[in-house]
Scaffold this motif. Sequence first.
Motif, mmCIF file in Angstrom:
data_model
loop_
_atom_site.group_PDB
_atom_site.id
_atom_site.type_symbol
_atom_site.label_atom_id
_atom_site.label_comp_id
_atom_site.label_asym_id
_atom_site.label_seq_id
_atom_site.Cartn_x
_atom_site.Cartn_y
_atom_site.Cartn_z
ATOM 1 N N TRP A 1 61.267 94.722 33.898
ATOM 2 C CA TRP A 1 60.744 94.738 32.539
ATOM 3 C C TRP A 1 61.668 93.964 31.613
ATOM 4 N N GLY A 2 61.063 93.346 30.618
ATOM 5 C CA GLY A 2 61.842 92.770 29.551
ATOM 6 C C GLY A 2 62.226 93.822 28.537
ATOM 7 N N GLN A 3 62.916 93.387 27.482
ATOM 8 C CA GLN A 3 63.410 94.333 26.475
ATOM 9 C C GLN A 3 62.373 94.641 25.413
ATOM 10 N N GLY A 4 61.310 93.855 25.370
ATOM 11 C CA GLY A 4 60.245 94.082 24.403
ATOM 12 C C GLY A 4 60.400 93.254 23.142
ATOM 13 N N THR A 5 59.271 92.976 22.519
ATOM 14 C CA THR A 5 59.259 92.275 21.244
ATOM 15 C C THR A 5 58.242 92.955 20.336
#
Length: 123
Positions: A113-117
Amino acid sequence: QVQLVESGGGLVQAGGSLRLSCAASGRTFSYYGMGWFRQTPGKEREFVAAINRSGGSTYYADSVKGRFTISRDNAKNAVYLQMNSLAPEDTAVYYCAATGAEMVVVAGAYRVWGQGTQVTVSS
């Protein structure tokens, strides 16, 4: 294993558009099916869209079908989410994720997963 970094979030008025990008590190990006999810406080992570390894097949949640488009560029190690006709209910943190399978809608099947935006849509 890839690492993912999202970008492109922000504040937009209802009816507007945003394009999210997800940059992946590593040389094995094309081995992964990719997905976009979103989450609001107090709620579970919600499936938005998925794309297969080649980019030839896509799948969308009913809530975004016809408004959002997922795409990928394996040469650039990137996946994108074009979001049009945004509405306040689209406000959320958006995450990109990678899975060893393809066209998966369940968050638990994604390993990276990415860190989110943050995407915020004002009315």
